[in-house]
Write a protein that holds these residues in place. Sequence first.
Motif, PDB file in Angstrom:
ATOM      1  N   TYR A 113      -8.370  -5.697   1.399  1.00  0.00           N
ATOM      2  CA  TYR A 113      -7.762  -6.622   2.354  1.00  0.00           C
ATOM      3  C   TYR A 113      -8.541  -7.935   2.428  1.00  0.00           C
TER       4      TYR A 113
ATOM      5  N   VAL B  28       0.865  -1.180   0.000  1.00  0.00           N
ATOM      6  CA  VAL B  28       0.000   0.000   0.000  1.00  0.00           C
ATOM      7  C   VAL B  28       0.902   1.231   0.000  1.00  0.00           C
TER       8      VAL B  28
ATOM      9  N   TYR C  12      -1.447  -4.571  -5.094  1.00  0.00           N
ATOM     10  CA  TYR C  12      -0.929  -3.224  -4.894  1.00  0.00           C
ATOM     11  C   TYR C  12      -2.115  -2.282  -4.732  1.00  0.00           C
ATOM     12  N   CYS C  13      -2.072  -1.438  -3.711  1.00  0.00           N
ATOM     13  CA  CYS C  13      -3.125  -0.450  -3.473  1.00  0.00           C
ATOM     14  C   CYS C  13      -2.480   0.929  -3.411  1.00  0.00           C
TER      15      CYS C  13
ATOM     16  N   MET D 105       2.607  -0.815   4.543  1.00  0.00           N
ATOM     17  CA  MET D 105       1.713   0.341   4.498  1.00  0.00           C
ATOM     18  C   MET D 105       2.492   1.642   4.604  1.00  0.00           C
TER      19      MET D 105
ATOM     20  N   GLU E  36      -8.464   2.000  -0.669  1.00  0.00           N
ATOM     21  CA  GLU E  36      -8.345   0.790  -1.488  1.00  0.00           C
ATOM     22  C   GLU E  36      -7.820  -0.378  -0.650  1.00  0.00           C
ATOM     23  N   ALA E  37      -6.876  -0.110   0.237  1.00  0.00           N
ATOM     24  CA  ALA E  37      -6.317  -1.164   1.093  1.00  0.00           C
ATOM     25  C   ALA E  37      -7.389  -1.764   1.996  1.00  0.00           C
TER      26      ALA E  37
END
Length: 120
Positions: free
Chosen positions: A43, A8, A32-33, A53, A38-39
């Motif tokens: 998840y 992330v 990939y975020c 992160m 988005e993460a």
Amino acid sequence: MKKRLMVVDDSRVMEYQICKMLEGTDFEVAAYCENGEEAITRYEEVKPDIVTMDIIMPGIDGLEAAQVIAEAHPEARIIMVSSLAYEDTINEAESIGAKLFLYKPIEREELIAALEQAML
């Protein structure tokens, strides 16, 4: 079976660098975020073994995203990655439940060591 990593970070360069560093290891980038929102959303779908992160991102920052993920998934292994080296930021990351804190720029050996330690 390789351990799955969710990167992330708002920089695609960081994702590329991590992919290159993981070549020939027991880890792979599964997702990939670009931001915290988005993460949080991905998840559950990705179910990564570890999340790296970034902290400074547009929208929901990495600390807030890590907190949301950790509350919903107490088993989550989150490694904070940032160029911010402030003690209060590190303390906040630890209180959220982040396993480790890596400073950018990341070296391959320290990334691998952190991933292995997070899996313990």
